[in-house]
Design an enzyme around this catalytic site. Structure first.
Site, mmCIF file in Angstrom:
data_model
loop_
_atom_site.group_PDB
_atom_site.id
_atom_site.type_symbol
_atom_site.label_atom_id
_atom_site.label_comp_id
_atom_site.label_asym_id
_atom_site.label_seq_id
_atom_site.Cartn_x
_atom_site.Cartn_y
_atom_site.Cartn_z
ATOM 1 N N GLN A 1 -11.571 8.892 11.164
ATOM 2 C CA GLN A 1 -11.559 7.611 11.394
ATOM 3 C C GLN A 1 -12.532 7.205 12.707
ATOM 4 O OE1 GLN A 1 -9.900 5.384 9.467
ATOM 5 N NE2 GLN A 1 -10.551 3.659 10.792
ATOM 6 N N LYS B 1 0.473 -1.245 -0.170
ATOM 7 C CA LYS B 1 -0.183 -0.182 0.072
ATOM 8 C C LYS B 1 0.805 1.250 0.134
ATOM 9 C CE LYS B 1 -2.282 1.865 3.669
ATOM 10 N NZ LYS B 1 -3.340 2.315 4.625
ATOM 11 N N LYS C 1 4.194 9.931 18.091
ATOM 12 C CA LYS C 1 2.759 9.988 18.428
ATOM 13 C C LYS C 1 2.733 9.224 19.686
ATOM 14 C CE LYS C 1 0.193 10.642 13.891
ATOM 15 N NZ LYS C 1 -0.600 9.937 13.086
ATOM 16 N N MET D 1 -5.318 3.121 18.889
ATOM 17 C CA MET D 1 -5.409 3.116 17.103
ATOM 18 C C MET D 1 -5.121 4.453 16.573
ATOM 19 S SD MET D 1 -6.789 0.129 17.231
ATOM 20 C CE MET D 1 -6.866 -0.008 15.390
ATOM 21 N N GLY D 2 -4.487 5.383 17.385
ATOM 22 C CA GLY D 2 -4.206 6.512 16.746
ATOM 23 C C GLY D 2 -2.685 6.633 16.395
ATOM 24 N N THR D 3 -1.957 6.137 17.125
ATOM 25 C CA THR D 3 -0.513 6.101 17.126
ATOM 26 C C THR D 3 0.118 4.973 16.329
ATOM 27 O OG1 THR D 3 -0.284 6.885 19.510
ATOM 28 C CG2 THR D 3 1.508 6.043 18.565
ATOM 29 N N ASP D 4 0.554 5.707 15.156
ATOM 30 C CA ASP D 4 0.916 4.966 14.015
ATOM 31 C C ASP D 4 2.386 5.510 13.171
ATOM 32 O OD1 ASP D 4 -0.065 7.088 13.063
ATOM 33 O OD2 ASP D 4 -1.282 6.086 11.371
HETATM 34 P P1 NAD Z 1 -8.381 13.308 11.565
HETATM 35 O O1 NAD Z 1 -7.371 14.252 11.474
HETATM 36 O O2 NAD Z 1 -9.755 13.145 10.867
HETATM 37 O O3 NAD Z 1 -8.749 13.558 13.159
HETATM 38 C C1 NAD Z 1 -7.782 13.619 14.019
HETATM 39 C C2 NAD Z 1 -8.353 13.467 15.669
HETATM 40 O O4 NAD Z 1 -7.197 13.777 16.490
HETATM 41 C C3 NAD Z 1 -9.364 14.664 15.958
HETATM 42 O O5 NAD Z 1 -10.435 14.009 16.815
HETATM 43 C C4 NAD Z 1 -8.679 15.623 16.812
HETATM 44 O O6 NAD Z 1 -9.392 16.374 17.662
HETATM 45 C C5 NAD Z 1 -7.514 14.776 17.514
HETATM 46 N N1 NAD Z 1 -6.333 15.605 17.959
HETATM 47 C C6 NAD Z 1 -5.504 16.074 17.246
HETATM 48 N N2 NAD Z 1 -4.645 16.534 17.723
HETATM 49 C C7 NAD Z 1 -4.808 16.128 19.188
HETATM 50 C C8 NAD Z 1 -4.117 16.488 20.220
HETATM 51 N N3 NAD Z 1 -2.670 17.256 20.390
HETATM 52 N N4 NAD Z 1 -4.712 15.942 21.497
HETATM 53 C C9 NAD Z 1 -6.081 15.303 21.501
HETATM 54 N N5 NAD Z 1 -6.690 15.158 20.275
HETATM 55 C C10 NAD Z 1 -6.182 15.534 18.993
HETATM 56 O O7 NAD Z 1 -7.733 11.964 11.555
HETATM 57 P P2 NAD Z 1 -8.396 10.400 11.533
HETATM 58 O O8 NAD Z 1 -8.463 10.146 10.148
HETATM 59 O O9 NAD Z 1 -9.574 10.448 12.521
HETATM 60 O O10 NAD Z 1 -7.203 9.484 12.169
HETATM 61 C C11 NAD Z 1 -6.885 9.860 13.627
HETATM 62 C C12 NAD Z 1 -5.432 9.134 13.782
HETATM 63 O O11 NAD Z 1 -5.459 7.688 13.325
HETATM 64 C C13 NAD Z 1 -4.456 9.616 13.005
HETATM 65 O O12 NAD Z 1 -3.273 9.901 13.791
HETATM 66 C C14 NAD Z 1 -4.107 8.727 11.924
HETATM 67 O O13 NAD Z 1 -2.773 8.603 11.584
HETATM 68 C C15 NAD Z 1 -4.365 7.406 12.924
HETATM 69 N N6 NAD Z 1 -4.543 6.002 11.973
HETATM 70 C C16 NAD Z 1 -4.156 5.026 12.400
HETATM 71 C C17 NAD Z 1 -4.258 3.727 11.901
HETATM 72 C C18 NAD Z 1 -3.927 2.566 12.049
HETATM 73 O O14 NAD Z 1 -3.752 1.501 11.412
HETATM 74 N N7 NAD Z 1 -3.370 2.430 13.483
HETATM 75 C C19 NAD Z 1 -4.969 3.787 10.551
HETATM 76 C C20 NAD Z 1 -5.627 5.130 10.267
HETATM 77 C C21 NAD Z 1 -5.349 6.274 10.903
#
Ligand code: NAD
Length: 320
Positions: A138, A67, A225, A218-221
């Protein structure tokens, strides 16, 4: 070569199909039958973009590919999604390219499926309250997939910008569930917590989490982060998609760097799926799934999309 355009994906892959594909490939990884290659992701010095690729080979499913894509922050102004990705599949017998598949919706579905797989295998069976941290693109995918795993009776949510929580409230309403915006300490009411933010600092502290909770982080990738206090990671029993990614780009990177845990203290969820490693042990244990996002997940859902596109007659065939 088959092309499955992004516009066709929604009509092909259901959340259930994504769940099955991801659960299967996690199991294959833990049996040593699927290899995940190291991730490349770099700031390219153009358009503020991060670009890279994730790749691997599932010998059990005979799926090989990559990907490629990343994050273009200026895309929203152009009417495009900031995250862009495309999957290319190859014939493992010859190396010839076999398919080009739109990867944007697939990424959302496979990420939601990974957390859902962790909830199915690690959350308490009697979990009633779902806690959501993050309300970005997400988040609604994560919430819908999670709600299918237990008989949840209530959803609570926190987001840096609380006004964005309305999108989670709408999903709760679709499921006839009450939704409440809360402060972080109130996350103690949750039995399952999903974190899905772009934060670089800890948000969820150990004090915010009750005994017996399952957390899908799930956010930390990416390196740097962070969503969880390292003490919370140390307190939990830890599971991940792949240990190598967990300690380098996943949530566990910080607890490892702080010397609180080592790589040996993290188990692959595939081993729980295969029944070769114990899952939750007792109702008071905190379990953590560090979902870093492996390329093999993308390949698994893309291969399913190609198969279904063929069956439904929407695959575009080109000479290549
Ligand atoms: P997005 O940009 O649409 O949303 C970001 C979210 O993070 C929002 O809720 C925002 O308020 C919050 N945020 C940003 N900075 C912040 C901070 N300092 N403190 C608290 N909250 C904060 O992004 P998304 O598409 O919803 O993706 C969210 C995260 O998930 C991204 O970091 C993305 O890289 C990650 N992600 C991980 C995977 C995985 O497989 N693990 C897959 C897809 C996305």
């Amino acid at each position: 070569m088959i092309i499955v355009p992004e516009r066709e994906i929604a009509g092909l892959i259901t959340p259930e199909a994504a769940f099955d594909a991801v659960e299967n490939v996690f199991g294959a990884m833990a049996r040593g039958e699927a290899l995940n290659f190291p991730v490349i992701r770099e700031a390219i010095g153009h358009a503020d973009a991060l670009y890279g690729f994730k790749s691997g080979f599932d010998r059990a499913g005979l799926v090989m590919g990559l990907k490629s894509g990343g994050y273009w922050p200026g895309n929203a102004d152009k009417g495009l999604t900031n995250h862009q990705s495309t999957v290319i599949l190859f014939d493992p017998d010859t190396g010839r390219a076999t398919a080009l598949v739109g990867g944007n919706l697939l990424t959302a579905l496979r990420t939601a499926a990974a957390a859902a797989v962790s909830i199915r295998h690690l959350a308490r069976p009697d979990a009633k309250v779902l806690g959501m941290i993050g309300a970005g693109h997400q988040s609604t995918f994560q919430m819908r997939a999670a709600l299918a795993q237990r008989r949840f009776e209530r959803v609570i949510g926190w987001n840096l910008h609380p006004e964005r929580l309305s999108r989670l409230q709408e999903v709760a309403q679709e499921h006839d569930l009450p939704f409440e915006a809360v402060d972080l300490p109130q996350m103690r009411e949750a039995d399952v917590i999903i974190t899905i933010t772009s934060s670089f600092d800890p948000i969820l502290m150990s004090d915010h989490v009750a005994d017996g909770t399952h957390i899908a982080s799930m956010g930390t990738d990416t390196k740097g982060k962070q969503e969880l206090e390292p003490a919370l990671v140390a307190r939990a029993r830890r599971f991940t998609d792949e240990v190598a990614q967990s300690v380098s780009i996943g949530e566990c990177q910080h607890a490892v760097a702080a010397g609180l845990i080592g790589a040996d203290d993290i188990a692959e969820i595939g081993a729980v799926i295969n029944g070769t490693y114990p899952g939750r042990e007792g109702a008071r244990e905190v379990t953590l799934f560090d979902g870093t996002g492996v390329g093999l997940q993308d390949l698994a859902v893309a291969a399913a999309a190609v198969r279904l596109a063929g069956e439904k007659g929407v695959a575009i065939e080109v000479d290549f």
